[in-house]
Design an enzyme around this catalytic site. Structure first.
Site, short mmCIF file in Angstrom:
data_model
loop_
_atom_site.label_atom_id
_atom_site.label_comp_id
_atom_site.label_asym_id
_atom_site.label_seq_id
_atom_site.Cartn_x
_atom_site.Cartn_y
_atom_site.Cartn_z
N ARG A 181 -0.53 11.40 3.23
CA ARG A 181 -0.73 12.50 2.28
C ARG A 181 0.55 13.24 1.94
O ARG A 181 0.52 14.37 1.45
CB ARG A 181 -1.71 13.53 2.83
CG ARG A 181 -3.18 13.33 2.53
CD ARG A 181 -3.54 13.15 1.10
NE ARG A 181 -3.63 14.36 0.30
CZ ARG A 181 -3.83 14.35 -0.99
NH1 ARG A 181 -3.95 13.21 -1.64
NH2 ARG A 181 -3.91 15.45 -1.68
N ASP A 222 -13.82 5.19 1.11
CA ASP A 222 -13.74 4.74 -0.28
C ASP A 222 -14.94 3.86 -0.59
O ASP A 222 -15.28 2.97 0.20
CB ASP A 222 -12.47 3.90 -0.50
CG ASP A 222 -11.20 4.74 -0.46
OD1 ASP A 222 -11.26 5.93 -0.81
OD2 ASP A 222 -10.15 4.20 -0.07
N ASP A 229 0.00 5.17 0.93
CA ASP A 229 -0.18 6.20 1.96
C ASP A 229 -0.02 5.61 3.36
O ASP A 229 -0.74 4.67 3.71
CB ASP A 229 -1.61 6.75 1.80
CG ASP A 229 -1.67 8.24 2.00
OD1 ASP A 229 -0.68 8.91 1.71
OD2 ASP A 229 -2.72 8.72 2.45
N ASP A 252 0.88 -1.16 0.00
CA ASP A 252 0.00 0.00 0.00
C ASP A 252 0.93 1.22 0.00
O ASP A 252 2.13 1.08 0.27
CB ASP A 252 -0.86 -0.06 1.28
CG ASP A 252 -1.54 1.24 1.59
OD1 ASP A 252 -2.22 1.76 0.69
OD2 ASP A 252 -1.39 1.76 2.72
N ARG A 298 -6.47 17.95 8.84
CA ARG A 298 -6.64 16.48 8.81
C ARG A 298 -6.54 15.90 10.22
O ARG A 298 -7.30 15.04 10.60
CB ARG A 298 -5.54 15.83 7.95
CG ARG A 298 -5.75 15.98 6.49
CD ARG A 298 -4.60 15.37 5.72
NE ARG A 298 -5.10 15.03 4.41
CZ ARG A 298 -5.53 13.84 4.04
NH1 ARG A 298 -5.45 12.83 4.85
NH2 ARG A 298 -6.02 13.65 2.84
O1 M1P Z 1 -4.36 5.41 0.27
C1 M1P Z 1 -5.14 5.56 1.38
C2 M1P Z 1 -6.20 6.59 1.20
O2 M1P Z 1 -5.62 7.86 0.99
C3 M1P Z 1 -6.52 8.88 0.97
O3 M1P Z 1 -7.22 8.86 2.19
P1 M1P Z 1 -7.39 10.12 3.15
O4 M1P Z 1 -7.45 11.32 2.28
O5 M1P Z 1 -8.66 9.83 3.88
O6 M1P Z 1 -6.20 10.14 4.06
C4 M1P Z 1 -7.53 8.69 -0.14
O7 M1P Z 1 -6.88 8.89 -1.37
C5 M1P Z 1 -8.16 7.33 -0.05
O8 M1P Z 1 -8.94 7.09 -1.19
C6 M1P Z 1 -7.12 6.28 0.04
O9 M1P Z 1 -7.74 5.04 0.21
#
Ligand code: M1P
Length: 245
Positions: free
Chosen positions: A17, A171, A10, A8, A133
């Site tokens: 982010r 999502d 993020d 994965d 956030r």
């Molecule tokens: O990759 C994980 C998630 O990253 C973002 O989530 P959030 O903005 O809530 O931190 C989004 O792009 C989400 O779709 C994705 O699953």
């Protein structure tokens, strides 16, 4: 047995982010040169490239974006899925109501993002700063806003897959077309391989769960990490030969 590594993005390879850190980038670039690696994210390809850079996205075997509904190989789009189920007016009205009625501390705009094969929704909005956030994350922990709405949608729309991916959003995809869809695709022609998956949302309700479950069922290995620093430590141990898989 050969290993295939799936990551994965993020919070698993990067801070939430944010772009990959320099030390992680150096380690990961070396790692992908010696190992078969795929990436999978709820985000779209452009965001993944922004986070990791085109060298990494081009050097891995494949980059699955939008929960596996897009595939880029060597930075070129190779496949995409689209679904009419996600265009339901009733669903869009439920989403609008959820956003309008939310008691989130702040609304920043860009609340609904229609991506390929999925929708991402956020009451605070995707324009939220890193600080905002954190504020939302705390609010959500105390009020379970996302869980309550995700449960409502799951009950009302049994054909949809609803998951909590990152810090501020939910999502929505079609059942069977979230991250688990990449499992058989990756193993095609490599059935004797073992999949090793790294994700930060492998628990029930998280958007890594469906894939983590399949990997475990098939005797693969799942690392449910808390952050990219966990991933870094594990990769360093594998790289140094301190940990055999
Ligand atoms: O990759 C994980 C998630 O990253 C973002 O989530 P959030 O903005 O809530 O931190 C989004 O792009 C989400 O779709 C994705 O699953």
């Amino acid at each position: 047995m050969k290993n295939i590594f799936v990551f994965d993005v993020d919070n698993t390879l990067t801070p939430p982010r944010q772009k990959i850190t320099d030390d992680m980038k150096t380690l990961f670039k070396a790692f992908i040169k010696k190992n078969k690696v795929y990436l999978v994210s709820g985000s779209d390809f452009e965001k993944i490239v922004w986070q990791l850079g085109r060298e990494i996205t081009g050097d891995v075997q494949g980059v699955y974006g939008c929960l596996g509904n897009t595939l880029h190989i060597k930075n070129k789009l190779s496949h995409l899925n689209e679904f009419s189920e996600l265009e339901s007016l009733e669903l869009l009205n439920d989403i609008k109501k959820y956003i309008n009625e939310s008691l989130t501390p702040v609304k920043t705009g860009n609340h609904v993002e229609i991506r390929i094969g999925m929708i991402n929704i956020s009451t605070i909005g995707r324009n939220a700063s890193i600080e905002q956030r954190k504020i939302y994350s705390e609010f959500d922990k105390q009020n379970s806003e996302r869980k309550i709405f995700a449960d409502f949608l799951s009950n009302k729309y049994p054909k949809l897959d609803i998951s909590i991916g990152g810090e501020i959003s939910i999502d929505i995809s079609v059942k069977g077309h979230a991250k688990e869809q990449i499992y058989n695709k990756i193993l095609r022609g490599e059935e004797d391989s073992t999949i090793i998956f790294f994700g930060d949302r492998c628990n029930v309700g998280g958007n890594d769960h469906s894939l983590a479950k399949l990997v475990k069922l098939d005797n693969g290995i799942v690392f449910n990490v808390d952050s990219y620093t966990d991933t870094k430590q594990i990769l360093q141990r594998i790289w140094n030969g301190d940990c055999t898989i």
